[in-house]
Write a protein that holds these residues in place. Structure first.
Motif, PDB file in Angstrom:
ATOM      1  N   UNK A 427       0.841  -1.210   0.000  1.00  0.00           N
ATOM      2  CA  UNK A 427       0.000   0.000   0.000  1.00  0.00           C
ATOM      3  C   UNK A 427       0.874   1.258   0.000  1.00  0.00           C
ATOM      4  N   UNK A 428       1.858   1.290   0.882  1.00  0.00           N
ATOM      5  CA  UNK A 428       2.756   2.445   0.965  1.00  0.00           C
ATOM      6  C   UNK A 428       3.475   2.671  -0.365  1.00  0.00           C
ATOM      7  N   UNK A 429       3.987   1.588  -0.952  1.00  0.00           N
ATOM      8  CA  UNK A 429       4.728   1.716  -2.209  1.00  0.00           C
ATOM      9  C   UNK A 429       3.811   2.088  -3.375  1.00  0.00           C
ATOM     10  N   UNK A 430       2.568   1.619  -3.323  1.00  0.00           N
ATOM     11  CA  UNK A 430       1.618   1.989  -4.375  1.00  0.00           C
ATOM     12  C   UNK A 430       1.343   3.488  -4.345  1.00  0.00           C
ATOM     13  N   UNK A 431       1.216   4.040  -3.145  1.00  0.00           N
ATOM     14  CA  UNK A 431       0.970   5.478  -3.008  1.00  0.00           C
ATOM     15  C   UNK A 431       2.178   6.295  -3.474  1.00  0.00           C
ATOM     16  N   UNK A 432       3.383   5.727  -3.290  1.00  0.00           N
ATOM     17  CA  UNK A 432       4.594   6.413  -3.752  1.00  0.00           C
ATOM     18  C   UNK A 432       4.711   6.311  -5.274  1.00  0.00           C
ATOM     19  N   UNK A 433       4.425   5.103  -5.797  1.00  0.00           N
ATOM     20  CA  UNK A 433       4.548   4.881  -7.242  1.00  0.00           C
ATOM     21  C   UNK A 433       3.543   5.723  -8.020  1.00  0.00           C
ATOM     22  N   UNK A 434       2.329   5.848  -7.482  1.00  0.00           N
ATOM     23  CA  UNK A 434       1.294   6.662  -8.127  1.00  0.00           C
ATOM     24  C   UNK A 434       0.903   7.780  -7.167  1.00  0.00           C
ATOM     25  N   UNK A 435       1.656   8.849  -7.207  1.00  0.00           N
ATOM     26  CA  UNK A 435       1.473   9.925  -6.231  1.00  0.00           C
ATOM     27  C   UNK A 435       0.089  10.560  -6.314  1.00  0.00           C
ATOM     28  N   UNK A 436      -0.523  10.513  -7.476  1.00  0.00           N
ATOM     29  CA  UNK A 436      -1.822  11.161  -7.649  1.00  0.00           C
ATOM     30  C   UNK A 436      -2.969  10.145  -7.666  1.00  0.00           C
ATOM     31  N   UNK A 437      -2.711   8.984  -7.106  1.00  0.00           N
ATOM     32  CA  UNK A 437      -3.770   7.975  -7.026  1.00  0.00           C
ATOM     33  C   UNK A 437      -4.746   8.332  -5.904  1.00  0.00           C
ATOM     34  N   UNK A 438      -5.892   7.693  -5.923  1.00  0.00           N
ATOM     35  CA  UNK A 438      -6.892   7.887  -4.876  1.00  0.00           C
ATOM     36  C   UNK A 438      -7.010   6.592  -4.085  1.00  0.00           C
TER      37      UNK A 438
END
Length: 759
Positions: A427-438
């Protein structure tokens, strides 16, 4: 069942009748007889039905519902004739009559089976002196029973003789039917006990029989023969592997979506994301274990598939739903094959149907190919849905989430994943990889939704719980929900209830559940140990937990047989009193990949429970050694210039597993001698390369180099040799030995290989 693409769902005809329904014969008949119709493959065929005939007659019905009251009235012409006779019969007789009627279309082999119990003389003698013998007796009598302990256990009625005659005539009728199978089976008496003992009133009890192994084997043979004769094994040899995977993923989604309830707003918001062309490309569903993420995403995915326009692209990947689905590389290749098929179907025939063979090249083109495809077809929606990304194996850096859709993608590109909030940092890495994700956190379900989920889950097996203050049973749903509001807990509890067969004891059974998921899993494991044997349960759970990436069902059976033969050879006698097919029915709901793939425990909480209960250092070490011995017994005959021995279907998987277990053993013993049969053996290297396992082989050399300080140099030289000679060995496997012996005389590769010649 895997080759036939069949899943068996057992249905209990009696457990689904609640006290409020018992007041109405019509409700009882609808509940039971409609379920028989649900077990037909088509309206014109016989159901799949297994009936056990005993001395009992069954619950008398004072009236019989006309055909129009059933879901398929056209199947109930016989019941209209019966209702006109004013004859009282039991619900059991009605079920038997409905299941046994001659169908319009006869199957190639019977699908209706009746087995008549006959107690052995010793059992009959034992029963005569047992105060609970009434559990097994015909329950109606025309003469008053004088024994005060038994008088309330038999129903006094003038027509008792007529009911006994009806039961016997029904058995005679069943014996004479050619479209069914009817046979006797022998049983011994084991024990009986009260489930609800009452003074001066009818009590309730349950009885158990023994020595049923031969009977169980016969039932299994009959069912498997019927399946084999009635279902042609599909020829999957020409079926595209990626298409087959897509079918498995979509079937897994459909099954999960079938029990999804509630969370209307979140489900709608997630579905709207698949339709939108504005805002963030990526939506991340996250939450705690067992909160219902997969069910919610499955419901959205199924709705997206159902609503897909002709020119849209919808790709669904459910990690751990089928073999290889937890490997990022397989996900990437399947995604890119589907994208290429989409483009070729629209006239781009110059695009290759297959993605680059090199994983490096595939990674390099991954993002650009997805984005360029979406840009080329602005009128199409591209929706990619991936469930349980934290369950990916961390090969290719899967947990780093580099492979997610980038923020700058085309507006018609939508991406949704689900993940645990904490595990593996996905989850943390997904938020970093896609900074503008929701991101959306999947929160607690409402009480109403939880009740609905429990009801839907149990309904699949014709089971029900009371949702009101029943005089005898209480409010079973209320008691269950007071234990936990975790969807995972409730699904696990439903699985336990599915296997529980004493209706009068259901309330007591629910009350005995622990109130935390780890406690409930421990409770279930203890039940398995009691039913199948502690040693057997430990070994099965240990094998699944300690396997590298799961085991096929036949692998588990062969591993158990291998150990039993070893122990039998040392001590005599048999090690286990059970078989994997029996325990599989209990554990299957908690396994990833289903019956057709590599079985692994899906829920970490169950794995942690098993590790705490069974997997101490000694047990783990012995189990890894067991894997090594068994796998080597399969591999060693192939370690020669021209292997002739036949290998099992799972040989490729064995090759990919053994080094993992050797390393686990060696890390404790610090002895690396056994690797001369694997990582330091040219024939083993040849086999791995022949099965395209060279990438995994290279990773295993790295692990061995790290684990073996004294043998580090030898493993480094072998690793270098394999990297250089993989293409040559792949093209000319018959010359692998020569390639190894042609190395420098001082090289460990040539020395190890020359030793093979002298062995």
């Amino acid at each position: 069942m895997a080759p036939n693409f069949i899943r068996i769902i057992p249905v209990d005809l009696r457990w689904g009748v609640l006290a409020e329904e018992c007041k109405s014969c019509y409700d009882i008949q609808k509940t039971c007889l409609n379920q028989i119709d649900n077990c037909r493959m088509s309206e014109k065929q016989s159901p799949w039905f297994l009936g056990l005939r005993t001395s009992r007659y069954g619950w008398l019905q004072n009236e019989v519902m006309p055909s129009q009251g059933f879901e398929t009235p056209q199947n109930y012409g016989w019941i209209d004739k019966l209702s006109g006779t004013e004859k009282a019969v039991s619900i059991t007789s009605l079920e038997v009559c409905h299941a046994s009627r001659v169908p319009e279309t006869l199957p190639p082999y019977p699908t209706v089976f009746f087995y008549h119990r006959q107690f052995t003389p010793a059992a009959q003698e034992k029963l005569r002196g047992d105060e609970l013998r009434w559990v097994f007796d015909f329950e109606y009598t025309a003469e008053e029973v004088l024994d005060p302990e038994l008088k309330h256990q038999y129903t006094l009625i003038d027509k008792a003789g007529a009911y006994a005659k009806d039961k016997d005539e029904l058995d005679d009728f069943l014996k004479d039917q050619s479209h069914m199978l009817y046979s006797d089976y022998s049983a011994d008496y084991k024990q009986a006990y009260y489930t609800n003992k009452r003074e001066n009133a009818k009590s309730f009890g349950v009885g158990y029989t023994d020595n049923l192994d031969e009977f169980a084997q016969k039932v299994e043979r009959d069912l498997l023969t019927a399946i084999k004769m009635n279902f042609i094994v599909p020829d999957a040899s020409n079926l595209d592997g990626y298409l087959f995977d897509t079918i498995q993923h979509e079937n897994a989604i459909k099954l999960k979506a079938s029990t999804f309830v509630g969370r209307t707003e979140m489900a709608e918001e997630t579905f709207e994301h698949t339709k939108s062309t504005e805002g963030e490309h990526t939506l991340i569903l996250h939450g705690e274990p067992g909160c219902g993420k997969s069910g919610l995403l499955a419901a959205v995915a199924q709705r997206t598939i159902d609503c897909k326009a002709k020119d849209d692209f919808v790709f669904v990947h459910a990690v751990d739903s089928c073999p290889g689905s937890n490997l990022l590389e397989k996900f990437l290749r399947r995604l890119h094959v589907n994208l290429r098929t989409f483009r070729r179907d629209r006239g781009e025939i110059n695009i290759s149907s297959d993605p680059p063979e090199s994983i490096t090249d595939l990674k390099q083109e991954h993002h650009s190919f997805i984005m360029s495809t979406a840009e080329l077809y602005p009128g199409s929606k591209f929706v990619i849905i991936v469930d349980a990304v934290n369950q990916f194996h961390n090969s290719l850096g899967a947990w780093d989430m580099w492979w997610m859709i980038r923020d700058e993608g085309a507006p018609n590109l939508r991406f949704i994943i689900s993940t645990l909030t904490e595990e593996n940092n996905t989850y943390k890495n997904a938020m970093i990889s896609c900074k503008h994700s929701r991101s959306l956190e999947v929160s607690q379900m409402s009480q109403e939704d939880l009740v609905d989920m429990v009801n839907r889950t149990l309904e699949r097996y014709n089971k029900k719980l009371t949702n009101y203050d029943d005089r005898l049973l209480g409010n079973q749903i209320e008691v269950l929900l007071s234990k936990s509001s975790s969807p995972l807990f409730l699904i696990a509890a439903c699985e336990a209830l599915r296997k529980f067969g004493i209706f009068e004891k259901v309330s007591e059974y629910i009350a005995s559940f622990p109130d935390k998921i780890t406690g409930l899993f421990s409770f279930l494991v203890d039940e398995w140990s009691g039913e199948y044997g502690k040693d057997f349960t430990e070994d099965v759970c240990g094998l699944i937990c300690l396997s590298k990436d799961g085991l096929l069902e036949n692998q588990i059976n062969d591993l158990l047989r291998f150990k039993e033969e070893m122990v039998q050879g040392e001590k005599g006698g048999f090690l286990y009193d059970s078989s994997f097919s029996r325990i599989y029915d209990s554990v299957s709901s908690f396994l990833a990949a289903g019956g057709g793939g590599y079985l692994r425990f899906f829920h970490d909480q169950l794995k942690y429970t098993i590790r705490d209960k069974f997997l101490d250092d000694t047990f783990s070490q012995n189990t890894h050694q067991w894997f090594c011995d068994f796998f080597m017994s399969i591999i060693q005959p192939q370690l020669c210039s021209q292997p002739q021995a036949k290998t099992p279907d799972y040989y490729e998987h064995v090759l990919n597993q053994i080094v993992h277990h050797q390393l686990e053993v060696a890390r404790v013993t610090q002895s690396f001698e056994t690797f001369k049969l694997t990582l330091r053996n040219i024939y083993f290297v040849r086999e791995r390369i022949q099965f395209n396992q060279h990438n995994n082989l290279n990773n295993e050399y790295l692990a061995a180099i790290e684990a073996a300080p004294l043998d580090k140099a030898a493993f480094k030289l072998w690793a270098k040799f394999v990297q250089l000679y993989t293409p040559a060995i792949k093209e000319f496997p018959q010359f692998a030995y020569n390639m190894a012996t042609n190395q420098a005389p001082t090289s460990v590769v040539s020395q190890d290989t020359l030793l093979l010649y002298n062995m």
